[in-house]
Design a protein around this motif. Structure first.
Motif, PDB file in Angstrom:
ATOM      1  N   ARG A  14     -41.682  18.170  -7.947  1.00 33.96           N
ATOM      2  CA  ARG A  14     -41.942  19.524  -8.574  1.00 33.96           C
ATOM      3  C   ARG A  14     -43.754  19.793  -8.224  1.00 33.96           C
ATOM      4  O   ARG A  14     -44.456  20.214  -8.226  1.00 33.96           O
ATOM      5  CB  ARG A  14     -41.615  20.347  -9.814  1.00 33.96           C
ATOM      6  N   LEU A  15     -43.775  18.620  -8.884  1.00 33.25           N
ATOM      7  CA  LEU A  15     -45.180  17.943  -9.627  1.00 33.25           C
ATOM      8  C   LEU A  15     -46.185  18.041  -7.539  1.00 33.25           C
ATOM      9  O   LEU A  15     -46.972  18.821  -7.440  1.00 33.25           O
ATOM     10  CB  LEU A  15     -45.889  16.992  -9.871  1.00 33.25           C
ATOM     11  N   LEU A  16     -45.529  17.037  -7.220  1.00 38.38           N
ATOM     12  CA  LEU A  16     -46.316  17.172  -5.534  1.00 38.38           C
ATOM     13  C   LEU A  16     -46.060  17.750  -5.199  1.00 38.38           C
ATOM     14  O   LEU A  16     -47.487  19.041  -3.953  1.00 38.38           O
ATOM     15  CB  LEU A  16     -45.368  15.906  -5.141  1.00 38.38           C
ATOM     16  N   MET A  17     -44.932  18.798  -4.570  1.00 35.63           N
ATOM     17  CA  MET A  17     -44.729  20.370  -3.630  1.00 35.63           C
ATOM     18  C   MET A  17     -45.575  21.561  -4.462  1.00 35.63           C
ATOM     19  O   MET A  17     -46.035  21.816  -3.841  1.00 35.63           O
ATOM     20  CB  MET A  17     -43.578  20.738  -3.765  1.00 35.63           C
ATOM     21  N   GLY A  18     -45.250  21.643  -5.535  1.00 37.39           N
ATOM     22  CA  GLY A  18     -45.905  22.851  -5.901  1.00 37.39           C
ATOM     23  C   GLY A  18     -47.592  22.502  -6.096  1.00 37.39           C
ATOM     24  O   GLY A  18     -48.064  23.370  -5.766  1.00 37.39           O
ATOM     25  N   ALA A  19     -47.933  21.337  -6.504  1.00 40.57           N
ATOM     26  CA  ALA A  19     -49.703  21.514  -6.678  1.00 40.57           C
ATOM     27  C   ALA A  19     -50.225  20.412  -5.690  1.00 40.57           C
ATOM     28  O   ALA A  19     -51.569  21.174  -5.192  1.00 40.57           O
ATOM     29  CB  ALA A  19     -49.931  20.462  -7.850  1.00 40.57           C
ATOM     30  N   PHE A  20     -49.697  20.296  -4.233  1.00 41.69           N
ATOM     31  CA  PHE A  20     -50.321  19.649  -3.681  1.00 41.69           C
ATOM     32  C   PHE A  20     -50.143  20.245  -2.405  1.00 41.69           C
ATOM     33  O   PHE A  20     -50.862  20.694  -1.103  1.00 41.69           O
ATOM     34  CB  PHE A  20     -50.772  18.113  -3.388  1.00 41.69           C
ATOM     35  N   VAL A  21     -48.882  20.983  -1.822  1.00 43.84           N
ATOM     36  CA  VAL A  21     -48.570  21.460  -0.879  1.00 43.84           C
ATOM     37  C   VAL A  21     -48.371  22.646  -0.769  1.00 43.84           C
ATOM     38  O   VAL A  21     -49.020  23.885   0.346  1.00 43.84           O
ATOM     39  CB  VAL A  21     -47.129  20.986  -0.702  1.00 43.84           C
ATOM     40  N   LEU A  22     -47.670  23.766  -1.663  1.00 48.09           N
ATOM     41  CA  LEU A  22     -47.674  24.805  -1.813  1.00 48.09           C
ATOM     42  C   LEU A  22     -48.497  25.936  -3.049  1.00 48.09           C
ATOM     43  O   LEU A  22     -48.293  27.190  -3.309  1.00 48.09           O
ATOM     44  CB  LEU A  22     -46.002  25.094  -1.912  1.00 48.09           C
ATOM     45  N   ASN A  23     -48.920  25.246  -3.301  1.00 46.65           N
ATOM     46  CA  ASN A  23     -50.089  25.754  -4.600  1.00 46.65           C
ATOM     47  C   ASN A  23     -48.285  27.146  -5.853  1.00 46.65           C
ATOM     48  O   ASN A  23     -49.115  28.131  -5.573  1.00 46.65           O
ATOM     49  CB  ASN A  23     -50.516  26.564  -3.566  1.00 46.65           C
ATOM     50  N   ILE A  24     -48.327  26.433  -6.070  1.00 46.98           N
ATOM     51  CA  ILE A  24     -47.441  26.992  -6.239  1.00 46.98           C
ATOM     52  C   ILE A  24     -47.535  26.353  -7.839  1.00 46.98           C
ATOM     53  O   ILE A  24     -46.786  25.528  -8.142  1.00 46.98           O
ATOM     54  CB  ILE A  24     -45.945  26.694  -6.453  1.00 46.98           C
ATOM     55  N   PRO A  25     -48.031  26.805  -9.036  1.00 47.21           N
ATOM     56  CA  PRO A  25     -47.778  26.679 -10.469  1.00 47.21           C
ATOM     57  C   PRO A  25     -46.696  25.546 -11.122  1.00 47.21           C
ATOM     58  O   PRO A  25     -45.272  26.515 -10.742  1.00 47.21           O
ATOM     59  CB  PRO A  25     -48.770  27.503 -11.413  1.00 47.21           C
ATOM     60  N   GLU A  26     -46.203  24.979 -11.583  1.00 46.94           N
ATOM     61  CA  GLU A  26     -45.091  23.838 -12.386  1.00 46.94           C
ATOM     62  C   GLU A  26     -44.111  25.617 -13.102  1.00 46.94           C
ATOM     63  O   GLU A  26     -42.880  25.302 -12.660  1.00 46.94           O
ATOM     64  CB  GLU A  26     -45.235  23.290 -13.766  1.00 46.94           C
ATOM     65  N   HIS A  27     -45.272  26.202 -13.649  1.00 48.18           N
ATOM     66  CA  HIS A  27     -44.011  26.883 -14.828  1.00 48.18           C
ATOM     67  C   HIS A  27     -43.436  28.122 -13.476  1.00 48.18           C
ATOM     68  O   HIS A  27     -42.403  29.355 -13.972  1.00 48.18           O
ATOM     69  CB  HIS A  27     -45.389  27.939 -15.419  1.00 48.18           C
ATOM     70  N   LYS A  28     -43.577  28.019 -12.312  1.00 50.99           N
ATOM     71  CA  LYS A  28     -42.742  28.939 -11.656  1.00 50.99           C
ATOM     72  C   LYS A  28     -42.222  28.252 -10.394  1.00 50.99           C
ATOM     73  O   LYS A  28     -42.109  29.215  -9.116  1.00 50.99           O
ATOM     74  CB  LYS A  28     -44.211  29.775 -10.335  1.00 50.99           C
ATOM     75  N   LEU A  29     -42.189  27.228 -10.961  1.00 52.60           N
ATOM     76  CA  LEU A  29     -41.027  26.544  -9.497  1.00 52.60           C
ATOM     77  C   LEU A  29     -40.472  25.980 -10.728  1.00 52.60           C
ATOM     78  O   LEU A  29     -40.451  24.642 -11.568  1.00 52.60           O
ATOM     79  CB  LEU A  29     -42.297  25.566  -8.812  1.00 52.60           C
ATOM     80  N   ARG A  30     -38.968  25.718 -10.290  1.00 52.19           N
ATOM     81  CA  ARG A  30     -38.414  24.869 -10.666  1.00 52.19           C
ATOM     82  C   ARG A  30     -37.666  24.694  -9.563  1.00 52.19           C
ATOM     83  O   ARG A  30     -37.661  25.195  -8.570  1.00 52.19           O
ATOM     84  CB  ARG A  30     -37.037  25.774 -10.988  1.00 52.19           C
ATOM     85  N   VAL A  31     -37.032  23.417  -9.838  1.00 50.24           N
ATOM     86  CA  VAL A  31     -36.099  21.677  -9.003  1.00 50.24           C
ATOM     87  C   VAL A  31     -35.232  21.497  -9.562  1.00 50.24           C
ATOM     88  O   VAL A  31     -35.419  20.771 -10.597  1.00 50.24           O
ATOM     89  CB  VAL A  31     -37.575  21.046  -8.922  1.00 50.24           C
ATOM     90  N   VAL A  32     -34.046  21.830  -9.128  1.00 45.35           N
ATOM     91  CA  VAL A  32     -32.751  21.197  -9.151  1.00 45.35           C
ATOM     92  C   VAL A  32     -32.130  19.756  -8.548  1.00 45.35           C
ATOM     93  O   VAL A  32     -32.312  20.518  -7.254  1.00 45.35           O
ATOM     94  CB  VAL A  32     -32.129  22.362  -9.690  1.00 45.35           C
ATOM     95  N   ALA A  33     -31.828  18.815  -8.909  1.00 41.89           N
ATOM     96  CA  ALA A  33     -31.406  17.516  -8.830  1.00 41.89           C
ATOM     97  C   ALA A  33     -29.984  17.141  -9.503  1.00 41.89           C
ATOM     98  O   ALA A  33     -30.210  16.754 -10.140  1.00 41.89           O
ATOM     99  CB  ALA A  33     -32.104  16.289  -8.259  1.00 41.89           C
TER     100      ALA A  33
END
Lengths: 790, 262, 161
Positions: A231-250
């Motif tokens: 969530r941190l890497l993809m949100g902040a560095f790749v897609l510019n989605i802040p954490e509160h708008k991005l849920r990652v489920v494993a």
């Protein structure tokens, strides 16, 4: 005697019930309404310039929703690297761009060029075949040493060379080490490779991206060991989605062994495409695709030397290693051959001077990153092969040479010359235990018995030290980590006394749902069945760094202990109020709070109910509710160690090696669930024996993967590995975490490869093949036979 | 995989008729064909399943011959050939794994002629006759290099007639990844002499080892070939073994097969 | 498209399939029975093993259309009638014969096939029989123990322990 479900009990795993009845929920079991499917068109050449991609015909094919190329990701960032290594001249490593879809060039077989999203998977694949590619093939660089030649083709045109970094450690010791070699009585050297491996968890990777326009929310379901990190890497560095708008489920994840730590392009693609298409997008890797898109492991070429004095004391170690990075830097790749490898070169020995040089190299191959053990197996293999070779050359017993140079039990804490401080250990104890379990004293008789049947028997010893439970955040920050490496936990006690524990660790086979519940049950004294462990969903668990590097219990478990202690502290205050006593007089035992020295008590549910129905409650001093969060940042690594013994039989006619017995005597500190620990060691041994005898990831000189499926990559089967005896009775508890635990997940894979190879060399030498000082892994029958007949 | 039409006839005649379509391929157990279709290396327009044709199944003894229907699974051969031809039953019982043996068929294996399959060595090592819907083909004429046979387009193997030997055995050295043959040797002794067939080793597919046959026909004893060595010319070179290693294994496995037969 | 009927775990089911629909896909995608797993594409790993008419096969390497009318048993059908773990399942839990659980459906089904053929297998027979089922987690020792226990034999008596 531990309680059935407390610390120290071999509690049966609760998660098994769903796995055994077909009720597990793995990522590929998730299907969302309106779901579409993506197929990645991947490069079939190792190195080439993309002159054109014509998608017109493909885009018009049945069911095709959209075809994406690099142009669609112009605004996105690249896949980031999580660790920046500084070279021995003080400069940062060379760090190439890593696009989601190949941009301008393809750099390895499997590099994704275009992504076809269609109504069905087969439609996507049909259309991908209709994409017309104009790729100008370029000469690839595959061999690491050749890649560093001044005129070698460059994997990345915008970098100065294929050298990622030239790292020296400890750089200040370089001259002193060289001087020690100049004056040494004996010098022993060995050149070897640590074979490239593919992790191959049985569940291939899967990603499902979903987008909800109602709240502009993104969800990614992914086969990950580290959902928060993704969530941190993809949100902040790749897609510019802040954490509160991005849920990652494993969700349930079918094994990882390192290969599911990293942030992969397919995850970012599915998340992004779901928003573009306003439909869920699913990618399921085939096994063949996994071989060319999952990060690989190991792949070192090393020369190691050992200087000894006249009494066979180790004086200095010097190594030269080439480490393959592949075509791009995977998330933790730069740290593996450096900080997870160089710092382990002291092993179990009091060698005063060590210098490690590592040249990390870009090649036109799949990226290489951590695989079970990650750097530590590479260090252990070199060292334990070399010590064995030294014993042979000096004509001394390999057991005695090790003992002579061991750090002794009374020398801990021990500052090594390679930065780390071992807190505890007792290496003689594990060696004694292993030799006893192996019936080493009667080995010669067994050699004779094999000989009578025309077979060669050998016994190999290896010791290992591991630094795991990564890691003090401030330390790794100095070493180049771009993240903290703490872990967190929330413990929510519900009104009726049941307990929901939320952990940032992730279980993909390790049994956390069982062991973590044992820890909390033991601390509070309630039945473990009233405790539920939640993990793998960023929407309901606190920040987590995930599971790798044998860190879950030592770091994640410690966070749970810390949060549970906060719960107990607060519960005692509530109990004190209810019992009209002072909090410091309250004792908690077997789920009951009592006032010391009295018969006044209130049970667990009396307190939890009061916390949520605070009618009789100290509201002026205490908030209602019973929920606590803790972050735990370790003050040091933990240092499991052990002695491994491998007994093999070699068929001199065919060169085939059979494992007869494998003895592992480990010191893991305190043990929460012995059954699970034993299972972890078994699995590690099988992977280490697989590396030593069978597994090999091989490219040809044009960068085509020759071992690209289970038809050519040999996975150990039930009749390839056997005879494991696992002991963990030698215990020196970790001194700096609350449970006194060390990690156990990687040990088997770290200690076993040198034990197997040492056993093979022992068998060959006993049979008179004294010219064979080393055979590179894997010791396939063909290789062993060739060595015997060279 | 690419899509295709699927038919499952219940008679041989219907199967032959269906295979008249140029896009058609027969499907027996599918244990090799289906993975190759998944990899899109093979894309038939029509698959004609042979698994519903009773006349292609079964193991039966006819005098000194064991006749096996082409669509008989390896598991059935392993069980039903055990009394009459234990060496063949043992070979069938070691192919692939138990789940593969429940689907894979002897006819499918021979039609595919994979260089590391076991059945070609059994057929060639026994001098079997490959019976098709059109003719009978001697094993010596049938195998024509790896993945190549004497079968014509649309021709289906219906049964295989294995002459039952006086003594026979096979020895298998595994390629550890798929557990196919790295080198497999079938040795069969008949009144007329000894036959030795080798699979897994050669770039030319299954072959007979004439020198060993001569030596073993003179004296059926492992020591009779101790001094022989097979040339490494034309042997397969791959991750799992060099040509020299495979050539060496040919002799070692032949000796082991002889010992097992005795 | 053709209509394929089967009896899965005793229940009559039917679905429309393409020629290329594999049994594994019939179960997972058309019936929503995701207990059967797919771990490779070369018919090697065995995660997809199910019983068809009592015989173990790799469901990823058989077409649904070829199995019209078949009786299929999957891991979902291995529990006791009251829902508790069946004998084989219970042995796998008791002896820690699984970790990540992904290969487990195939292991359980292969074990069922083995014990139907050979109710008291030796350790060697168990190891050989499971050669077509790859597990990456357990190192197999506890799986072998579980199979021995499921067959009513002493699970602690593996060779060289």
């Amino acid at each position: 005697m531990p309680k059935d479900d407390g610390i120290g009990a071999s509690t049966k795993r609760r998660e098994d019930v769903r796995f055994l009845t077909g009720n597990g929920r793995y990522t590929d079991d998730i299907n969302l309404r309106g779901q579409s499917y993506v197929h990645f068109l991947r490069s079939d050449v190792a190195h080439g310039r993309i002159n054109g991609i014509d998608t017109a015909t493909a885009a018009a094919m049945p069911g095709v929703l959209k075809i994406f190329t690099a142009a669609d990701f112009a605004a996105a960032g690249g896949i980031p690297c999580g660790w920046q290594v500084t070279d021995r001249f003080g400069k940062p490593m060379q760090e190439p761009k890593h696009p989601i879809l190949a941009d301008g060039k393809v750099r390895h077989v499997g590099d994704p060029i275009a992504a076809v999203v269609a109504e069905t998977y087969e439609q996507a694949r049909d259309a991908a075949e209709a994409i017309e590619l104009d790729i100008e093939e370029l000469e690839p660089v595959i061999d690491m040493v050749a890649a560093l030649a001044p005129d070698a083709p460059k994997v990345h045109d915008d970098l100065a060379s294929n050298l990622c970094y030239d790292w020296g450690f400890v750089e200040e010791n370089r001259e002193a080490v060289n001087a020690a070699f100049e004056s040494a009585a004996h010098v022993v050297s060995l050149e070897l490779t640590n074979n490239r491996l593919v992790a191959n968890p049985m569940e291939p990777r899967v990603a499902v991206g979903d987008y909800d326009p109602w709240g502009d929310n993104h969800t990614l379901y992914t086969t990950s060991q580290t959902p928060h990190v993704i969530r941190l890497l993809m949100g902040a560095f790749v897609l510019n989605i802040p954490e509160h708008k991005l849920r990652v489920v494993a969700p349930d994840v079918g094994g990882g062994f390192g290969s599911k730590i990293y942030h992969y392009a397919e995850e970012a693609f599915c998340t992004y495409a779901a928003k573009v298409l306003k439909r869920p997008v699913k990618w399921t890797s085939s096994r063949s695709e996994a071989f060319i898109s999952d990060a690989h492991g190991r792949d070192h070429k090393t020369k190691i030397e050992l200087a000894l004095d006249g009494d066979h004391n180790f004086l200095a170690i010097r190594t030269d290693t080439y480490a393959n990075m592949g075509a791009y830097l995977s998330t933790f790749a730069p740290s593996i051959p450096t900080w997870l490898h160089g710092t382990l070169m002291a092993g179990n020995y009091k060698t005063p001077l060590i210098y490690v040089n590592v040249k990390a190299v870009f090649t036109n191959t799949v990226p290489v990153d951590a695989y079970r053990g990650a750097g530590r197996p590479e260090a252990t293999f070199q060292l334990e092969r070399l010590v064995d070779k030294a014993a042979r050359e000096l004509g001394v017993d390999p057991v005695e040479l090790r003992r002579k140079n061991f750090i002794k039990a009374d020398q801990f804490p021990y500052q090594t010359p390679v930065a780390v401080v071992y807190d505890t250990g007792n290496y003689d104890a594990t060696l004694d235990k292993m030799l006893e379990l192996a019936d080493y004293a009667n080995f010669d008789a067994r050699v004779a018995e094999s000989k009578a049947r025309g077979k060669l028997r050998g016994f190999g010893i290896a010791h290992y030290i591991e630094a795991c439970g990564i890691a003090p955040s401030n330390l790794v920050g100095q070493l180049g980590a771009r993240a903290g490496l703490y872990e967190s936990a929330s413990v929510r006690v519900n009104a009726t006394g049941s307990i929901s524990v939320y952990t940032g660790s992730h279980s993909h086979g390790q049994g956390h749902e069982t062991t973590f519940a044992q820890v909390v049950a033991d601390m509070i004294g309630v039945d473990a069945t009233s405790i539920e462990i939640h993990h793998g969903d960023t929407s309901n668990t606190p920040m987590g760094m995930g599971t790798y590097g044998s860190r879950s219990l030592a770091v994640g478990g410690s966070a749970i202990v810390k949060a549970t202690n906060k719960i107990i502290d607060k519960a005692k205050k509530i109990a004190a109020h209810l019992l009209e006593a002072a909090p410091e007089d309250i004792e908690l035992k077997d789920g009951k709070f009592s006032v010391a020295g009295t018969d006044k008590s209130v049970d667990w549910t009396g307190v939890t109910l009061a916390a949520y129905v605070p009618h009789n409650y100290p509201l002026e001093d205490l908030e209602p509710g019973l929920e606590e969060t803790a972050f735990y940042d370790p003050s040091n690594f933990t240092y499991p160690s052990g002695a491994y013994g491998c007994e093999i039989e070699l068929d001199p006619e065919t060169g085939k090696i059979d494992i007869l017995r494998f003895i592992a005597a480990d010191d893991f500190g305190n043990i929460v669930n012995p059954m699970i620990v034993e299972g972890q060691v078994h699995g590690g041994l099988a992977q280490g024996i697989g590396q030593a005898l069978m597994e090999n990831c091989v490219y040809d000189d044009q960068g085509q993967l020759l071992s690209g499926s289970f038809m050519d990559y040999a996975m150990p089967r039930a009749d390839d590995v056997r005879g494991f005896t696992v002991d963990h009775s030698c215990i020196t508890p970790c001194t700096h975490n609350p449970l006194g635990v060390k990690g156990c997940g990687e040990a088997g894979a770290i200690g076993s490869p040198p034990a197997v190879v040492n056993a093979a060399i022992d068998a060959l030498h006993r049979a008179g093949h004294s010219h064979i000082s080393h055979i590179d892994m894997p010791l396939t029958p063909s290789r062993v036979w060739a060595a015997m007949n060279s | 995989m690419h899509n295709f039409e699927f038919v499952k006839p219940s008679t041989l005649a219907d199967a032959v008729a269906a295979l008249g379509d140029g896009e058609a391929q027969p499907l027996s157990g599918g244990q090799t064909l289906i993975p190759s279709m998944k990899a899109r290396l093979n894309a038939p327009g029509l698959l004609v399943s042979l698994t519903g044709i009773a006349e292609l199944k079964g193991v039966c003894r006819e005098g000194d011959m064991l006749v096996i229907g082409a669509a008989t699974t390896h598991a059935t051969v392993a069980a039903d050939a055990a009394a009459d031809f234990p060496g063949l039953a043992a070979l069938a019982g070691q192919i692939g794994d138990h789940a593969v043996r429940n689907r894979g068929t002897v006819g499918g294996s021979l039609a595919n002629n994979n260089p590391s399959a076991c059945y070609p060595a059994a057929a060639l090592g026994t001098g079997a006759t490959i019976v098709t819907n059109a003719r009978e083909i001697a094993a010596d004429d049938y195998f024509q290099g790896m993945f190549t046979t004497a079968l014509e387009e649309g021709e289906i193997i219906t049964s295989i007639r294995f002459p039952i030997p006086q003594k026979a055995a096979y020895a298998k050295f595994l390629q550890p990844a798929p557990r196919f043959a790295l080198t497999v040797v079938v040795v069969a002794q008949y009144a007329s002499g000894v036959r030795v067939a080798v699979t897994g080793a050669s770039e030319g597919g299954v072959f007979r080892w004439a020198e060993a046959e001569a030596a073993l026909s003179a004296k059926f004893d492992a020591d009779a070939i101790a001094g022989l060595s097979h040339s490494s010319d034309g042997m397969i070179s791959d991750l799992h073994g060099t040509p020299e290693y495979r050539a060496h294994l040919v002799r070692v496995m032949t000796q082991r097969a002889v010992r097992a037969a005795l | 498209m053709s209509h394929v009927k089967m009896k899965v775990n005793g229940r009559d089911v039917s679905a429309s399939v393409e020629g290329r629909t594999l049994l594994s896909s019939y179960l997972r995608d058309l019936l929503g029975m995701t207990g059967t797993h797919v771990g490779c594409d070369t018919s090697q790993c065995g995660a997809c093993v199910v019983l068809v008419n009592g015989q173990a096969i790799k469901s990823c390497t058989a077409f649904a259309a070829d199995l019209d009318g078949a009786e299929v048993t999957t891991v979902e059908g291995m529990a006791n009638p009251d829902g508790s773990l069946g004998r084989i399942q219970q042995a796998f839990q008791d002896y820690h014969g699984l970790q990540c659980g992904f290969c487990t459906p195939g292991m359980v089904m292969s074990t069922a096939a083995l014990l139907a053929e050979n109710p008291k297998p030796t350790e060697e027979e168990v190891r050989h029989y499971l050669e077509g089922n790859i597990c990456r987690c357990t190192g197999y020792q506890n799986i072998v123990r579980a199979v021995m226990a499921a067959s009513g034999q002493d699970a602690g008596a593996l060779a060289a322990e």
